[in-house]
Design a protein around this motif. Structure first.
Motif, PDB file in Angstrom:
ATOM      1  N   LEU A 474     -10.249   3.651  -4.314  1.00  0.00           N
ATOM      2  CA  LEU A 474      -9.664   3.111  -3.442  1.00  0.00           C
ATOM      3  C   LEU A 474      -8.855   4.027  -2.093  1.00  0.00           C
ATOM      4  O   LEU A 474      -8.126   5.072  -2.688  1.00  0.00           O
ATOM      5  N   GLN A 495      -6.889  -7.498  -9.453  1.00  0.00           N
ATOM      6  CA  GLN A 495      -7.367  -8.461  -7.811  1.00  0.00           C
ATOM      7  C   GLN A 495      -8.759  -7.329  -7.622  1.00  0.00           C
ATOM      8  O   GLN A 495      -9.678  -8.516  -7.063  1.00  0.00           O
ATOM      9  N   VAL A 496      -8.770  -6.110  -7.425  1.00  0.00           N
ATOM     10  CA  VAL A 496      -9.871  -5.380  -6.733  1.00  0.00           C
ATOM     11  C   VAL A 496     -10.913  -6.070  -7.376  1.00  0.00           C
ATOM     12  O   VAL A 496     -12.067  -6.402  -7.111  1.00  0.00           O
ATOM     13  N   ARG A 499     -12.666  -8.960  -6.922  1.00  0.00           N
ATOM     14  CA  ARG A 499     -13.022  -9.708  -6.394  1.00  0.00           C
ATOM     15  C   ARG A 499     -14.429  -8.770  -6.173  1.00  0.00           C
ATOM     16  O   ARG A 499     -15.791  -9.824  -6.110  1.00  0.00           O
ATOM     17  N   ASP A 516      -7.844   5.139  -9.845  1.00  0.00           N
ATOM     18  CA  ASP A 516      -8.286   3.549  -8.846  1.00  0.00           C
ATOM     19  C   ASP A 516      -9.873   3.502  -8.483  1.00  0.00           C
ATOM     20  O   ASP A 516     -10.721   3.095  -7.403  1.00  0.00           O
ATOM     21  N   ILE A 542     -12.766  -5.643  -0.621  1.00  0.00           N
ATOM     22  CA  ILE A 542     -11.324  -4.799  -0.528  1.00  0.00           C
ATOM     23  C   ILE A 542     -10.469  -4.885   0.757  1.00  0.00           C
ATOM     24  O   ILE A 542      -9.523  -5.082  -0.252  1.00  0.00           O
ATOM     25  N   ILE A 546      -4.701  -8.353  -0.241  1.00  0.00           N
ATOM     26  CA  ILE A 546      -4.079  -9.311  -1.429  1.00  0.00           C
ATOM     27  C   ILE A 546      -2.564  -8.858  -1.084  1.00  0.00           C
ATOM     28  O   ILE A 546      -1.814  -8.429  -0.809  1.00  0.00           O
ATOM     29  N   ALA A 557     -11.707   1.639   0.689  1.00  0.00           N
ATOM     30  CA  ALA A 557     -12.120   1.858   0.383  1.00  0.00           C
ATOM     31  C   ALA A 557     -13.294   3.257   0.333  1.00  0.00           C
ATOM     32  O   ALA A 557     -13.933   3.156   1.370  1.00  0.00           O
TER      33      ALA A 557
END
Length: 880
Positions: A474, A495-496, A499, A516, A542, A546, A557
């Motif tokens: 990330l 949340q990533v 997804r 990350d 990503i 969010i 990312a």
């Protein structure tokens, strides 16, 4: 049985006491052996210190060692040769316990023999060794006296301590006497009076020490003291010293000596050396006395230990005999009960109890009855256990109650056991899930990813399909944690993960590696374009904002892709390739995709090659081509040399001279950088010792660059302590430089480590200041001594903002008592501007490029000659 037991305990106590005493005596014997070598080494250093002090005295009188030998009538160098051999032998015997390194001592000898080290310096060095070894001897004696505190060895150890003190009092008396007889041109009556007082005090203490040795009464030591006092040569020295203190010396200071008096002087000093030899031999006698007594004591205590051990054993056997005699009256019923119990214990729950259960003492009959009831309970419990073993929780036997109070307890145990089996199965299932899943996001972890890649490789080997590993990192995630806190950062990661699970293709595997970083394993990839399309989907997924509470967070990312286009690969190798591609993608300012290709393959091979070669170079005693160059740092006002910065270079065999940027980043990626830092610290401080004979560089300090990984490893203070102890240099001559960007990674931890370093006496500098955007307000809280302004700001001095920034940093540094060094000075205009602004020190190609140690020595000496003969010149042009 109570009296017998008490006697056994008493015998055991005596046995342990005897065993402890024997062990203490043996420990003292071993410790005295090491102490003897230390005392021998210390005596050798003391004699050599006295010899160097004599050299100083004769030099002050205008005579050298050859003239002194001719005057005294014997070879002045002969005792020194013997003492050097004695010191070398003692160091070899001590090994790692020696407080003096063999190579350091040999370097001192070489400097003395070549004349590079002045006798005064040699005297100070030997004096330092005497003190260091004396501390070890004192602590060794203290420990030996503690070990021998409960044994008769205390007297022998006290005698040994007094003999060592006798050596200290005897050694300097000849120097005191020579100062009275042969005063230096600069000596005054007060100097002579002080020497008289010092000699008088030492002789009084010497006499008191002799009396104390006689009072202690160790026979061999007392006998040796008698030989010392009876020796005619020793008596001659004592008489000359006594007459001198009474005001009746052999001759008056300054009086021309005739031949008889010259012979008397030579005989006096010959008596001093004879006394020194006898006193040194007395140390060996005292040591041997301790060892003999310790050996005798150890033997005596071991004999007593064995005697009492046999006695205690005999007493124990007698106690067993009494117990057996008492047991015979009830042996038959108990034997039958034991047989029945054994059968039950072996699983024969249907065994028949012996008829003797109704015979024998009442207690035995009761035990038989209770045991029979217990067997009935065990039979029922066995049936329940069989049901549980087969996980048949519906078996009716589980509901049959067990009789009695014990039965109820067993019933509770069965219920608990059945529940535990269910809980165990649930726990095993939970632990299996935890072992392969990330605790924060709930998706698979690194271990599961490796397993999945390996399984995919096996399938690909059969189907010739291509596997893609996508390494996802990330962008700007650290900023999210710093700005909004770790709770928000954790929610972003969750949340990533959600997804990625929802938006990727069916069959694709997703895992979190840590921090990350995520990984996607995709099977059935058609080609590079297919992998790139999948990576773009990941970035798009990503990059959508969010929502965390009222916050709308946008992150990107970097994706690195590695494919098995050439067939199956090792899972970790494929993962490493994807990681390398991701790092190349991170160089882009925005979200980016990079495919592992031949260029990255070559970079990885070169990286491994350099890492392997660098490891070998650090293990090579010669450095494997590693070398240090030194760039001078000059005072901006006086143009004086105020220090040098050590810069590493690598003349790699087969590749020529490599610049630091070709291998330092590779070392920084591993703990290899810590080994490299330690090598630089050792080499730089050793070079300081070599420069001690070069007048222009004798006091110059050196600055060493330290990596951020080393600083934050919490090992740096210990490594600096080790180097300072090894070389013995003044900590004030060592400085470490930390780049500003390192401090920003963990300001609190870095400051704590630097506080420890500065407490050692080592100064600290911030290097490349201005490149990391440190708040100027932080400077007051940082434990630093120097700021080195980066070259990128020095080159902008002709620009108003650049000039203002340099002036502001300089003024602020002076306000909080911090030195300012300007790096990268390359033009006269820059130099004059920095002088005007009040910079303290300057460094750069205009003044001097980095030089080898030899070239720097030549440069400094030539510069000193020019500075001494040339008129004062404004600025620093004279230094080039």
């Amino acid at each position: 049985m109570l009296p017998v037991t008490a006697m056994c305990l008493l015998a055991g106590s005596v046995v342990m006491t005897r065993r402890t005493a024997a062990a203490q005596a043996t420990a003292v014997d071993q410790g005295v052996g090491t102490l003897n070598e230390l005392v021998t080494l210390r005596d050798s250093m003391l004699v050599q210190q006295t010899a160097s002090a004599f050299d100083v005295r004769f030099l002050e009188l205008g005579a050298n060692r050859a003239i002194a030998s001719e005057f005294l009538g014997f070879d002045w160098s002969a005792p020194i040769v013997v003492e050097r051999e004695s010191a070398t032998t003692a160091i070899a015997a001590l090994g790692a316990d020696s407080p003096i390194a063999e190579d350091v001592l040999q370097a001192l000898y070489a400097g003395i023999d070549s004349g590079a080290i002045d006798p005064r310096v040699a005297t100070e060095r030997f004096g330092g060794y005497v003190i260091a070894i004396g501390d070890r001897v004192t602590s060794g004696l203290d420990q030996l006296e503690v070990d021998a505190s409960q044994t008769p060895l205390v007297i022998e150890l006290e005698s040994l301590r007094e003999v060592i003190r006798l050596v200290d009092l005897a050694a300097p008396q000849a120097i005191d006497l020579s100062q009275i007889w042969f005063p230096s041109p600069g000596d005054t009556p007060q100097t002579t009076a002080a020497a008289m007082a010092q000699l008088s005090a030492r002789r009084a203490d010497f006499t008191a020490s002799i009396v104390r040795l006689r009072e202690l009464g160790v026979p061999s030591v007392v006998e040796h003291v008698g030989r010392l006092e009876a020796d005619p040569k020793v008596q001659l020295f004592e008489l000359s010293a006594t007459d001198t203190l009474r005001g009746d010396p052999l001759f008056a200071p300054g009086e021309v000596l005739d031949e008889p008096r010259t012979a008397a002087v030579a005989a006096t000093f010959d008596g001093y050396f004879v006394r020194s030899e006898i006193v040194e031999a007395l140390v060996t006698t005292a040591t041997q006395a301790v060892r003999v007594e310790a050996t005798l004591l150890a033997g005596t205590e071991r004999d007593g230990f064995l005697l009492w051990t046999f006695g205690a054993g005999a007493l124990a056997l007698a106690s067993i005999g009494v117990a057996l005699w008492l047991a015979r009256s009830i042996s038959k019923p108990l034997k039958d009960l034991a047989g029945y119990a054994h059968a039950v214990n072996e699983g024969e729950l249907d065994a028949t109890a012996s008829p003797s259960r109704h015979q024998g003492p009442r207690e035995t009959r009761m035990a038989f009855g209770v045991f029979t009831e217990m067997v009935a309970n065990l039979q029922l419990l066995d049936a329940k256990a069989n049901a549980l073993a087969h996980c048949d929780f519906d078996d009716p036997v589980l509901r049959v109650p067990l009789p009695g109070r014990l039965g109820r307890s067993l019933e509770s145990s069965v219920a608990l056991l059945s529940g535990s089996i269910v809980e165990r199965d649930q726990l095993q299932t939970h632990l299996a899930h935890e072992a392969t899943h990330d605790s924060l996001t709930g998706i698979n972890n690194r271990a599961a990813a490796i397993t999945v890649i390996e399984a995919a490789m096996h399938r690909a080997a059969r189907t010739a399909a291509t596997i893609g590993v996508l390494f996802v990192d990330l962008n700007d995630f650290k900023a999210v944690n710093d700005s909004h806190g770790h709770e928000v950062g954790d929610e972003v990661l969750r949340q990533v993960a959600a997804r990625l699970l929802a938006d990727l293709r069916s069959g694709d595997f997703v895992a979190r590696l840590g921090g990350d970083e995520f990984i996607v394993v995709a099977e059935g990839i058609a080609d590079v374009a297919d992998a790139t399309y999948l990576a773009r989907r990941i970035i798009d997924t990503i990059s959508e904002p969010i929502e965390v509470g009222t916050l709308h967070i946008s992150i990107g990312a970097a994706v690195g892709v590695a494919l098995t286009l050439d067939g199956p690969e090792e899972p970790l190798r494929l993962l490493a390739r994807a990681d390398a591609a991701m790092y190349r993608a991170k160089y882009h300012k925005q979200s980016a995709i990079e495919i592992f290709d031949a260029d990255l393959q070559q970079q990885m091979l070169e990286r491994v090659d350099i890492e392997t070669a660098l490891t070998a170079a650090l293990q090579d005693p010669t450095g494997g081509g590693l070398q240090l160059h030194y760039q001078p740092v000059l005072d901006a006002t006086s143009s004086g040399l105020v220090g040098v910065e050590a810069l590493i270079r690598w003349d790699r065999p087969g590749d020529g001279m490599l610049q630091p940027d070709s291998f330092i980043p590779i070392a920084e990626a591993t703990s290899l950088i810590i080994d490299l830092d330690c090598w630089v610290l050792r080499e730089a401080t050793r070079q300081l010792i070599s420069w001690s004979t070069v007048e222009a560089l004798a006091d110059v300090p050196v600055a060493v660059n330290i990596s951020g990984r080393h600083l934050l490893s919490r090992q740096l203070p210990d490594h600096i302590r080790a180097v300072l102890a090894e070389t013995g240099i003044d900590p004030g001559r060592l400085s470490i430089e930390i780049t500003e960007t390192v401090l920003l990674e963990d300001l609190a931890a870095a400051a704590a480590e630097l506080d420890i370093v500065r407490a050692l006496g080592v100064s600290v500098a911030i290097d490349d200041f201005g490149t990391g955007y440190t708040s100027l307000a932080h400077l007051q809280q940082l434990p630093i001594d120097t700021i080195k302004i980066d070259r990128s700001f020095i080159s902008q001095l002709n620009v108003r903002r650049g000039s203002s920034l340099v002036r502001m940093v300089t003024d602020l540094g002076h306000a909080i008592d911090i030195n300012i060094v300007a790096e990268g000075v390359e033009t006269d205009e820059e130099m004059r501007a920095l002088q005007t602004m009040g910079a303290d020190h300057l460094q750069g190609f205009l003044l001097s490029r980095p030089l080898t140690a030899g070239a720097l020595s030549t440069w400094a000496q030539g510069r000193a000659v020019v500075a001494a003969s040339a008129p004062v010149v404004t600025g620093l042009r004279l230094l080039k």
